[in-house]
Design a protein around this motif. Structure first.
Motif, PDB file in Angstrom:
ATOM      1  N   MET D 198       0.818  -1.202   0.000  1.00  0.00           N
ATOM      2  CA  MET D 198       0.000   0.000   0.000  1.00  0.00           C
ATOM      3  C   MET D 198       0.854   1.255   0.000  1.00  0.00           C
ATOM      4  O   MET D 198       0.329   2.370   0.083  1.00  0.00           O
ATOM      5  CB  MET D 198      -0.877   0.037   1.246  1.00  0.00           C
ATOM      6  CG  MET D 198      -1.945  -1.017   1.272  1.00  0.00           C
ATOM      7  SD  MET D 198      -2.779  -0.937   2.863  1.00  0.00           S
ATOM      8  CE  MET D 198      -3.504   0.708   2.762  1.00  0.00           C
ATOM      9  N   LYS D 199       2.157   1.090  -0.023  1.00  0.00           N
ATOM     10  CA  LYS D 199       3.028   2.254  -0.087  1.00  0.00           C
ATOM     11  C   LYS D 199       3.029   2.789  -1.528  1.00  0.00           C
ATOM     12  O   LYS D 199       3.009   2.022  -2.480  1.00  0.00           O
ATOM     13  CB  LYS D 199       4.452   1.874   0.325  1.00  0.00           C
ATOM     14  CG  LYS D 199       4.580   1.527   1.801  1.00  0.00           C
ATOM     15  CD  LYS D 199       5.807   0.699   2.097  1.00  0.00           C
ATOM     16  CE  LYS D 199       7.092   1.387   1.722  1.00  0.00           C
ATOM     17  NZ  LYS D 199       8.266   0.491   1.980  1.00  0.00           N
ATOM     18  N   ARG D 252       2.897  12.772  -3.343  1.00  0.00           N
ATOM     19  CA  ARG D 252       2.417  13.779  -2.375  1.00  0.00           C
ATOM     20  C   ARG D 252       3.219  13.859  -1.078  1.00  0.00           C
ATOM     21  O   ARG D 252       2.849  14.617  -0.159  1.00  0.00           O
ATOM     22  CB  ARG D 252       0.965  13.498  -1.946  1.00  0.00           C
ATOM     23  CG  ARG D 252      -0.065  13.541  -3.018  1.00  0.00           C
ATOM     24  CD  ARG D 252      -1.425  13.485  -2.313  1.00  0.00           C
ATOM     25  NE  ARG D 252      -2.482  13.015  -3.167  1.00  0.00           N
ATOM     26  CZ  ARG D 252      -3.639  12.541  -2.732  1.00  0.00           C
ATOM     27  NH1 ARG D 252      -3.874  12.481  -1.440  1.00  0.00           N
ATOM     28  NH2 ARG D 252      -4.552  12.138  -3.570  1.00  0.00           N
ATOM     29  N   THR D 254       5.979  14.652   1.878  1.00  0.00           N
ATOM     30  CA  THR D 254       6.796  15.806   2.262  1.00  0.00           C
ATOM     31  C   THR D 254       8.199  15.312   2.557  1.00  0.00           C
ATOM     32  O   THR D 254       8.362  14.234   3.130  1.00  0.00           O
ATOM     33  CB  THR D 254       6.202  16.527   3.471  1.00  0.00           C
ATOM     34  OG1 THR D 254       6.025  15.588   4.540  1.00  0.00           O
ATOM     35  CG2 THR D 254       4.848  17.125   3.111  1.00  0.00           C
ATOM     36  N   TYR D 273       0.119   9.532  -0.126  1.00  0.00           N
ATOM     37  CA  TYR D 273      -1.095   8.706  -0.026  1.00  0.00           C
ATOM     38  C   TYR D 273      -0.737   7.223   0.025  1.00  0.00           C
ATOM     39  O   TYR D 273       0.394   6.834  -0.218  1.00  0.00           O
ATOM     40  CB  TYR D 273      -2.040   8.991  -1.190  1.00  0.00           C
ATOM     41  CG  TYR D 273      -1.464   8.695  -2.552  1.00  0.00           C
ATOM     42  CD1 TYR D 273      -1.549   7.417  -3.094  1.00  0.00           C
ATOM     43  CD2 TYR D 273      -0.851   9.686  -3.298  1.00  0.00           C
ATOM     44  CE1 TYR D 273      -1.031   7.140  -4.345  1.00  0.00           C
ATOM     45  CE2 TYR D 273      -0.321   9.423  -4.549  1.00  0.00           C
ATOM     46  CZ  TYR D 273      -0.413   8.142  -5.059  1.00  0.00           C
ATOM     47  OH  TYR D 273       0.110   7.862  -6.296  1.00  0.00           O
ATOM     48  N   GLN D 274      -1.722   6.413   0.368  1.00  0.00           N
ATOM     49  CA  GLN D 274      -1.570   4.962   0.306  1.00  0.00           C
ATOM     50  C   GLN D 274      -2.314   4.470  -0.923  1.00  0.00           C
ATOM     51  O   GLN D 274      -3.408   4.936  -1.222  1.00  0.00           O
ATOM     52  CB  GLN D 274      -2.120   4.331   1.579  1.00  0.00           C
ATOM     53  CG  GLN D 274      -1.262   4.727   2.788  1.00  0.00           C
ATOM     54  CD  GLN D 274      -1.717   4.051   4.050  1.00  0.00           C
ATOM     55  OE1 GLN D 274      -2.884   4.075   4.394  1.00  0.00           O
ATOM     56  NE2 GLN D 274      -0.793   3.433   4.734  1.00  0.00           N
ATOM     57  N   TYR D 276      -3.441   1.238  -3.891  1.00  0.00           N
ATOM     58  CA  TYR D 276      -3.904  -0.135  -4.052  1.00  0.00           C
ATOM     59  C   TYR D 276      -3.686  -0.577  -5.490  1.00  0.00           C
ATOM     60  O   TYR D 276      -3.691   0.258  -6.410  1.00  0.00           O
ATOM     61  CB  TYR D 276      -5.389  -0.233  -3.695  1.00  0.00           C
ATOM     62  CG  TYR D 276      -5.651  -0.243  -2.215  1.00  0.00           C
ATOM     63  CD1 TYR D 276      -5.546  -1.417  -1.481  1.00  0.00           C
ATOM     64  CD2 TYR D 276      -6.003   0.920  -1.542  1.00  0.00           C
ATOM     65  CE1 TYR D 276      -5.796  -1.434  -0.103  1.00  0.00           C
ATOM     66  CE2 TYR D 276      -6.249   0.921  -0.182  1.00  0.00           C
ATOM     67  CZ  TYR D 276      -6.142  -0.268   0.532  1.00  0.00           C
ATOM     68  OH  TYR D 276      -6.387  -0.285   1.882  1.00  0.00           O
TER      69      TYR D 276
END
Lengths: 309, 309, 309, 309
Positions: D198-199, D252, D254, D273-274, D276
């Motif tokens: 999910m990374k 996204r 930082t 974000y994560q 899928y």
């Protein structure tokens, strides 16, 4: 009174090349609230959490820059006293009648050796922050409209003779020196940060050959997370970012410098320490000025000392 | 001078039931720096970013509570002037000799109608924050030792006759009213928040039948994330948390209340707005006092009005 | 495939007592985006950063609670395979035709021993997050409309026989146990947190005599600062807060529990760790369950084990 | 299993010009935990919240750069299967015996067309994060020792033939494409971000004529406030910062890029974000690559495409 005399920066009048472009920037991107327009076409704005009628006045002109920077003082007696003190010190002053700026009383204006016009006044209509003074909520929708700073916080001005300027602010107006940068000789000030309050700076000056120049006006944010949000909003709106997000060594604040469409630099910043007049000033040496200005990069970018409006 | 008179809370002397247990709490858990112990066994501590020698003094006693709360004033002339003003107002004062508190000059002490001992002083040794006054870093390892607040910020005291107390602080010492809670009658103050600065409170009082009581001393953190970290450290150390993390409606700060091992409540908080003496005070009505105190729960917990030391 | 099988929680259908009151809560206060209404009157919503058509479905009913909780699986073959695996394991399944939920393909539904209805599906229309899939901005205005969570994250369900439930999720659906609380006997699970991903929980169960109960549905926020903002928005809108802001010991997340107008508890949370299936599960003992659930208070509030819908 | 196959980046072996200088950087400034040294002089470190024995291995050499990047897979059967799949795909593999890396089982190593060595393994000793697996605290003192990231997160590698590399990761190892940048032709990939989880990235590649180059290894922080803290610690330790704090448009996150004393770039980042595997990849066009890489500056700095090790 424990806080008396000069209270705080109260307004800045900025020149913009195109008024509606400027209004779009300060109102819709920076997120100030428009509070009025006057007969001469000037547009008045305030930060959402400021209570007085306005803190930023935009005037269309052929050249960008700052017309004047004004401080609110405690009361009428203070205004009279400081006017006399300035005159006694050899500073020429003039009175601008009440109503020249909307919802604002009489102002005492004077020039300083750096070539800037400074003002003092004590009356401006309290229009509130959108919440009642009875049982208010902590924030409003307006606090998320654009970057939405809390307040006009300070400005950094460029010009000559800043040691004379410092003396006027310290000896006559009751400010104190919070931090300064010295030049290669170890003695002459390159820059001074001055406070009339617990803020690490209410006004600051950098030595510069051209008089009357504006380096930036600064607006306060509530958190480092709001600094990120500010940078994001700048990018979404194609605002020209000078540097940041980063930290200042001087005053410790976290910051972004960017430019309005007319080329006036502005800062959105957060944090830094709170100071007191009994505190020893902090000195930055010539070798460490880069770290003092931009703590993470540890060098000045080429624009810091050269690009002003 | 724009900031003059009473500058800030400078020290609090707290009674603890077991000195070493107290030192462990304030030094190792709260994360203050121990700066000295005197002949009478008192232990002196300061927050890492404070510059003066100490802000918290611990004294072992049979009962918890507060011995006195002291304010630093600008200079010797201010101390003399305020002493005379207090006496002229009918407040009895006494002088405590220099050196009674380590590294501290003469203090003017006086009792107030709420039953508390208040002090004024102007001299305390500047021991710094661990960084030089030339080219300092923004923070030090000490700022991550325990909860590690920035400074002693204010205290909230419980006692009778708070309208008389308010008058002394406002009429004689130059404080101003920032917020207040009124009782069912819509007029009588249940609580007052008073400032001598831009802080929303340098001292506060709640009406209470027993005189001389301490509700809490308060320590300032730098961010809401540090408030979370503080709560975590409290849990890791089995500190008894009263409430929080949460927000105050009054002053808008984010906060945790907790108890030291002797039962003295303390607060670690962050944020809230900065105020000025020309601002209209904010009023909270009796019906909304719960929201004012604990903005998220919107009801007082049973301890807020009853548990004091 | 490194991620396969069951991907994530995809939707929950909640019963609310008054549909428009529920829509106001989930759309205007929680800040989900309304994406449709169907012929039977159900209202569909999604979190702003979810891409699929909906994640929350509201149905008006006489009693609050949860109708079903659905997981998206990788593809049609996975759906068929898991359906057969469930049946082989002795779990009865049924097929619900495509289109029964708007923009959603066929679903495989089955009951579990705790009394809940669980669904699997693989098709739901990608409606995006308001940004293009080419050169997107990192966030949109919608991300500041109300509390504005990122996604439906998980739910916590109450019912009997949770060891049997755990076996179905682990042995058939490929979940793994991340954390669990054991009862006084040191062996029997009081609660289990199960993941099909790197999330510390995609679904969780607490042992409870009544079947089919909902403890809470949970929505993910991006930061601890957004948790504070969520609590503020709840107070501004008179949402009934159960507890928080605080931290969970279990999963380490920071959290607020609150109730929708019908009494369905929901959570807005942030953080916690990311887990992997090769990690040893974390166990919480009966004595430390309070610290596990509410890390700062270190005791359960009375509602945690009793109030469900 | 819902998560299976390749689980996560497990280790990177980096070449440093001076071992103790490198250890000082990775252990004392970056704040990894040293967990061992082997007979050949290599030093092993892990992030505080990682559970496996090590994630970073330092080897002294005459040239900086990356020796190999290793992924942990679910179990022995997965290792065998992926080895066969690689060979069937035409990728040569070799087995490195258990124990060659401390506390690590057998590894399957293979070269990829970009000129890098990749490894798979399934066994490495669980040494924990300093907390027990029963009733743990959420963090430890180690989490504030230096920058103290949570984990080794991913790496970005530079080399030729990245479309062939992508195919191996996607077709054989089960990764999926999350984001990519296309060249002026609108078709050829300049860069690809690939995930097995999910990374938003477990590994990424940029097209580059020289094979086998390292752009950066990346370490995960918990918050934007920790990103600021990381930048401060870098400055306090005279770490050479490349850029940041800033945000990536792509993923996204930082971020800060900086260099270790040998010139290996590393990243400390947060957020993003994560993702899928059913999500449509995000594409960045050639014109917007600057905004994609550095969202606030909106231009690449000269080093991004040229300085690698």
């Amino acid at each position: 009174m424990a806080i008396t005399g000069v209270l705080r920066p109260g307004h800045v009048q900025l020149r913009v090349l195109d008024l509606e472009e400027g209004v779009h920037h300060y109102r819709d991107v920076l997120g100030l609230v428009e509070t009025g327009r006057d007969a001469s076409g000037r547009v008045y704005l305030k930060a959402w959490d400021e209570r007085d009628h306005h803190s930023v006045v935009l005037r269309q002109a052929d050249e960008a820059g700052i017309d004047f920077f004004g401080f609110k003082v405690l009361d009428a007696a203070t205004l009279d006293r400081l006017e006399k003190d300035l005159q006694a010190y050899g500073v020429q002053t003039s009175r601008i009648p009440a109503g020249d700026l909307l919802e604002t009383g009489e102002r005492v204006r004077f020039g300083i050796p750096s070539g800037h016009q400074i003002e003092l006044y004590w009356e401006k209509t309290d229009v509130g922050n959108g919440q009642p003074y009875v049982n208010p909520e902590p924030w409003t929708d307006q606090s998320e409209n654009g970057i939405a700073p809390i307040r006009l916080d300070h400005c950094l001005l460029y010009g000559p003779d800043i040691e004379k300027v410092k003396d006027i602010f310290v000896d006559v107006l009751g400010f104190y020196l919070v931090e300064h940068v010295v030049m290669e000789d170890g003695q002459t000030d390159l820059a001074v940060w001055l406070s009339c309050s617990m803020k690490a700076h209410d006004i600051a000056f950098v030595r510069h050959p051209e008089p009357g120049k504006l380096h930036h006006t600064s607006f306060l944010l509530e958190s480092w997370e709001k600094v990120l949000r500010a940078a994001d909003i700048m990018s979404m709106n194609k605002v020209s970012i000078d540097i940041g997000p980063t930290r200042h060594g001087i005053t410790r604040g976290t910051t972004i410098y960017a430019f309005d469409p007319s080329g006036n630099r502005f800062e959105t910043f957060c944090g830094g320490y709170q100071s007191y007049p009994d505190w020893q000033p902090i000195k930055w040496t010539w070798e460490e000025v880069g770290t003092g200005i931009f703590y993470h990069d540890r060098v000045l970018n080429e624009r810091f000392l050269s690009v002003v409006s």
